[in-house]
Scaffold this motif. Structure first.
Motif, PDB file in Angstrom:
ATOM      1  N   VAL A 122       9.378  15.106  67.881  1.00 52.71           N
ATOM      2  CA  VAL A 122       9.235  14.671  69.277  1.00 52.71           C
ATOM      3  C   VAL A 122       8.475  15.747  70.037  1.00 52.71           C
ATOM      4  O   VAL A 122       8.894  16.911  70.046  1.00 52.71           O
ATOM      5  N   ASP A 123       7.385  15.345  70.631  1.00 57.06           N
ATOM      6  CA  ASP A 123       6.528  16.271  71.393  1.00 57.06           C
ATOM      7  C   ASP A 123       7.326  17.132  72.353  1.00 57.06           C
ATOM      8  O   ASP A 123       8.017  16.609  73.225  1.00 57.06           O
ATOM      9  N   GLY A 124       7.263  18.428  72.175  1.00 51.28           N
ATOM     10  CA  GLY A 124       7.943  19.344  73.096  1.00 51.28           C
ATOM     11  C   GLY A 124       9.376  19.637  72.712  1.00 51.28           C
ATOM     12  O   GLY A 124      10.056  20.416  73.375  1.00 51.28           O
ATOM     13  N   LEU A 125       9.889  19.011  71.630  1.00 48.03           N
ATOM     14  CA  LEU A 125      11.300  19.223  71.262  1.00 48.03           C
ATOM     15  C   LEU A 125      11.516  19.609  69.804  1.00 48.03           C
ATOM     16  O   LEU A 125      12.574  20.090  69.445  1.00 48.03           O
ATOM     17  N   GLY A 126      10.592  19.331  68.953  1.00 48.69           N
ATOM     18  CA  GLY A 126      10.807  19.680  67.546  1.00 48.69           C
ATOM     19  C   GLY A 126      11.189  18.466  66.722  1.00 48.69           C
ATOM     20  O   GLY A 126      11.005  17.319  67.147  1.00 48.69           O
ATOM     21  N   ASP A 127      11.758  18.724  65.531  1.00 46.42           N
ATOM     22  CA  ASP A 127      11.919  17.604  64.595  1.00 46.42           C
ATOM     23  C   ASP A 127      13.356  17.391  64.121  1.00 46.42           C
ATOM     24  O   ASP A 127      13.583  16.947  63.007  1.00 46.42           O
ATOM     25  N   GLU A 161      15.724   4.841  43.252  1.00 44.31           N
ATOM     26  CA  GLU A 161      16.489   3.860  42.458  1.00 44.31           C
ATOM     27  C   GLU A 161      15.891   2.453  42.520  1.00 44.31           C
ATOM     28  O   GLU A 161      16.483   1.504  42.020  1.00 44.31           O
ATOM     29  N   GLY A 162      14.774   2.302  43.254  1.00 45.91           N
ATOM     30  CA  GLY A 162      14.080   1.007  43.255  1.00 45.91           C
ATOM     31  C   GLY A 162      14.191   0.207  44.535  1.00 45.91           C
ATOM     32  O   GLY A 162      13.706  -0.930  44.596  1.00 45.91           O
ATOM     33  N   ALA A 163      14.830   0.731  45.564  1.00 46.48           N
ATOM     34  CA  ALA A 163      14.896   0.006  46.833  1.00 46.48           C
ATOM     35  C   ALA A 163      13.540   0.089  47.537  1.00 46.48           C
ATOM     36  O   ALA A 163      12.700   0.924  47.186  1.00 46.48           O
ATOM     37  N   THR A 164      13.314  -0.801  48.512  1.00 47.35           N
ATOM     38  CA  THR A 164      12.015  -0.861  49.204  1.00 47.35           C
ATOM     39  C   THR A 164      12.126  -0.316  50.618  1.00 47.35           C
ATOM     40  O   THR A 164      12.974  -0.765  51.396  1.00 47.35           O
ATOM     41  N   LEU A 165      11.258   0.638  50.927  1.00 46.32           N
ATOM     42  CA  LEU A 165      11.245   1.199  52.280  1.00 46.32           C
ATOM     43  C   LEU A 165      10.418   0.286  53.176  1.00 46.32           C
ATOM     44  O   LEU A 165       9.215   0.142  52.979  1.00 46.32           O
ATOM     45  N   GLU A 166      11.071  -0.354  54.140  1.00 49.23           N
ATOM     46  CA  GLU A 166      10.367  -1.286  55.041  1.00 49.23           C
ATOM     47  C   GLU A 166       9.848  -0.566  56.280  1.00 49.23           C
ATOM     48  O   GLU A 166       8.899  -0.997  56.917  1.00 49.23           O
ATOM     49  N   LEU A 167      10.544   0.532  56.659  1.00 47.15           N
ATOM     50  CA  LEU A 167      10.132   1.273  57.863  1.00 47.15           C
ATOM     51  C   LEU A 167      10.740   2.673  57.811  1.00 47.15           C
ATOM     52  O   LEU A 167      11.860   2.854  57.333  1.00 47.15           O
ATOM     53  N   GLY A 168      10.021   3.646  58.365  1.00 50.47           N
ATOM     54  CA  GLY A 168      10.570   4.987  58.573  1.00 50.47           C
ATOM     55  C   GLY A 168      10.700   5.767  57.289  1.00 50.47           C
ATOM     56  O   GLY A 168       9.811   5.784  56.460  1.00 50.47           O
ATOM     57  N   GLY A 169      11.850   6.450  57.173  1.00 49.61           N
ATOM     58  CA  GLY A 169      12.116   7.182  55.944  1.00 49.61           C
ATOM     59  C   GLY A 169      11.820   8.658  56.017  1.00 49.61           C
ATOM     60  O   GLY A 169      11.702   9.318  54.986  1.00 49.61           O
ATOM     61  N   GLY A 170      11.718   9.210  57.224  1.00 55.14           N
ATOM     62  CA  GLY A 170      11.467  10.652  57.309  1.00 55.14           C
ATOM     63  C   GLY A 170      11.908  11.222  58.639  1.00 55.14           C
ATOM     64  O   GLY A 170      12.247  10.486  59.574  1.00 55.14           O
ATOM     65  N   ALA A 171      11.882  12.553  58.715  1.00 60.61           N
ATOM     66  CA  ALA A 171      12.231  13.209  59.976  1.00 60.61           C
ATOM     67  C   ALA A 171      11.196  12.827  61.024  1.00 60.61           C
ATOM     68  O   ALA A 171      10.060  12.464  60.696  1.00 60.61           O
ATOM     69  N   LEU A 172      11.610  12.890  62.280  1.00 53.32           N
ATOM     70  CA  LEU A 172      10.751  12.469  63.380  1.00 53.32           C
ATOM     71  C   LEU A 172      10.523  13.669  64.284  1.00 53.32           C
ATOM     72  O   LEU A 172      11.471  14.385  64.622  1.00 53.32           O
TER      73      LEU A 172
END
Ligand code: NAD
Length: 506
Positions: free
Chosen positions: A372-377, A359-370
């Motif tokens: 973690v080593d040894g634990l999954g996402d 819709e036109g907003a600006t992604l300044e940081l992140g924006g996705g699944a994370l």
């Protein structure tokens, strides 16, 4: 600079799978039907619980009704009730480690936070104990020479307590000790995702000597357990914390018996930042407000409304801080932000983010699944989105994730209008060094709590709750306690001069 701070999995031997049963009339009851909880962070089954149905819910309500009517708790002195509540507080403190570990494994929240919530809950029990002893009604000695009026406070009766998964032990402790202090008997249904700390609470209640039937626990789902607890004739009040959608369902379900309903629901809570604020402090509080409990928090400050003159630099500051917040293994005592409660919820958060960008907003940081080593996402990145318009779903709905949306304002009037342009009204915050700005905002913000130059500080003495679609009624504090009391007026003629109504002929 690195994008995020991620704590990878630590070596940890998980405890044996916890087996949860119902607590009905002082006895632990199993069911043939059961349900599992898979840890959001560790991806393995951490508890197996008895799955209650109509039979268990009916039995628990009947036990609570019998106990209430027999007066084993409701007619006990305030002192005796307080003594039991104080014992529970001590037992909570003695069991913090055990309860906190399971709370973390079931919810995905960091262990340091679980320890804080479980240990901190003891204070709610102690405060409620003080209310059990000091509760009183009032007297009217001004009704004339022959009359005396007394207003009595009485326990409302059997209370259904229905709780969510995001703060299972803490929210239970915002309700249960206050209901018990008032003399009520209860049936509790924890969320199906985090049932175990409530079962552990049941163990502590029995150890503290709470009479059988006073607190009953039924494990299971909204349908049929929660729904029966909202419709049953023998229940006098329902106190519910959860989503606005289910809150509305409970209001409808309870209408048939006109039972009292208290609701603690969702929020879309703004922090408003004026240019004269202590911006460093404000940025830290905004960062805390959005990532605490991975944003899965009714009090999440998921939208900030920042003055145009400082918006760019303020967002840059929040983004820089966000990169340093420690996401990752909730069992690592150093972790500040843990896992997302379910994969479905992770997908829902992401859909809001994608829609906002489309819709036109600006992604300044992140924006996705994370991952973690040894634990999954089953984690989500710290996410900041600017250029958000007030009508976008991400600015209006409770996203319930680590996602900050940034709106801007020019005048105090704009800031208040944006704050109040919401279906919700749980909490709001204002940052300014000008006391007049803070007070003007605080008085006009439509919210149950307003924080000035701080965020999410709370005390057992201060009532908590929301306006508009964030709920009805209040929790904790003396106002929260009063919700569990009924008022009865006692009108007494103490003279002998009552004029007869019937004019007798003899
Ligand atoms: P939810 O509404 O999905 O579930 C809450 C509880 O209601 C669970 O125990 C669930 O089993 C039960 N339930 C579901 N359907 C029911 C029905 N038809 N009848 C009776 N009970 C039913 O909420 P959740 O996902 O567990 O929790 C997250 C929500 O809780 C968020 O919206 C959050 O804002 C809100 N919340 C509010 C506060 C507050 O104090 N205002 C605090 C914490 C969480």
């Amino acid at each position: 600079m690195k994008d995020f701070t991620i704590n990878k999995a630590i070596a940890f031997e998980l405890p044996p799978v916890f087996e949860g049963r119902h607590l009905i009339d002082g006895a632990w009851i199993a069911s043939t039907d059961r349900f599992d909880r898979v840890s959001p962070s560790h991806g393995t089954v951490v508890s197996v619980s008895a799955r209650g149905g109509e039979a268990e819910a009916n039995a628990a309500i009947a036990a609570a009704r019998r106990a209430f009517d027999a007066g084993v708790w409701s007619r006990m002195s305030g002192k005796a009730r307080a003594t039991t509540l104080l014992k529970v507080a001590d037992l909570i403190e003695a069991n913090v480690e055990r309860i906190a570990l399971l709370e973390t494994l079931e919810s995905g929240k960091p262990i340091s936070q679980s320890r804080g919530e479980v240990g901190g809950a003891a204070d709610l029990w102690r405060y409620a104990a003080s209310l059990a002893r000091t509760s009183h009604g009032d007297s009217h000695n001004t009704l004339g020479a022959e009359m005396l009026g007394v207003v009595l406070k009485e326990p409302i009766g059997v209370v259904s307590i229905i709780t969510p998964w995001n703060f299972p032990f803490w929210i239970l402790s915002q309700k249960l000790p206050f209901a018990l202090a008032a003399g009520c008997t209860v049936v509790v249904k924890p969320s199906e995702m985090t049932p175990s700390s409530t079962v552990m609470m049941g163990e502590l209640l029995l150890e503290a000597g709470l009479p059988a039937g006073v607190c009953n626990i039924v494990l299971g789902y909204g349908d049929p357990v929660g729904s029966l607890m909202s419709t049953h004739d023998d229940v006098d009040m329902v106190t519910f914390t959860g989503s606005t959608v289910v809150g509305k369902m409970i209001t409808q379900a309870s209408a048939g018996t006109l039972k009292k309903v208290a609701l603690e629901l969702g929020g879309k809570n703004p922090q408003v930042i004026f240019p004269d604020a202590d911006l460093e402090n404000a940025a830290d509080a905004v960062t805390f407000g959005v990532y605490f409990n991975v944003g899965q928090c009714c009090n999440s400050s998921s939208r900030i409304i920042v003055h145009e003159d400082v918006a760019e630099s303020f967002v840059a500051r929040v983004v820089a801080l966000s990169k340093q917040v420690k996401f990752g293994d909730p069992l690592d005592p150093d972790t500040q932000v843990g896992a997302i409660v379910t994969p479905e919820h992770n997908a829902k958060i992401h859909a809001y983010v994608e829609a906002a960008i489309a819709e036109g907003a600006t992604l300044e940081l992140g924006g996705g699944a994370l991952s973690v080593d040894g634990l999954g996402d089953q984690f989500y990145q710290p996410t900041v989105i600017s250029g958000v318009q007030p009508d976008m779903p991400i600015a209006r709905d409770e996203v319930f994730g680590p996602v900050l949306t940034v709106l801007t304002f020019r005048t105090l009037e704009d800031a208040i209008a944006l704050t109040n342009d919401s279906d919700f009204g749980l909490s709001a915050g204002v940052w300014s060094e000008n006391m007049h700005t803070c007070l003007e905002f605080a008085r006009r913000a439509q919210a149950g709590t307003v924080w000035t130059n701080t965020w999410m500080d709370g005390y057992p003495e201060l009532a908590f709750g929301g306006v508009k679609q964030s709920g009805q009624g209040r929790e904790i504090g003396s106002y929260g306690f009063e919700e569990f009391l009924e008022v009865k007026s006692l009108v007494m003629r103490i003279g002998r001069s009552r004029a007869p109504w019937v004019q007798t002929s003899t």
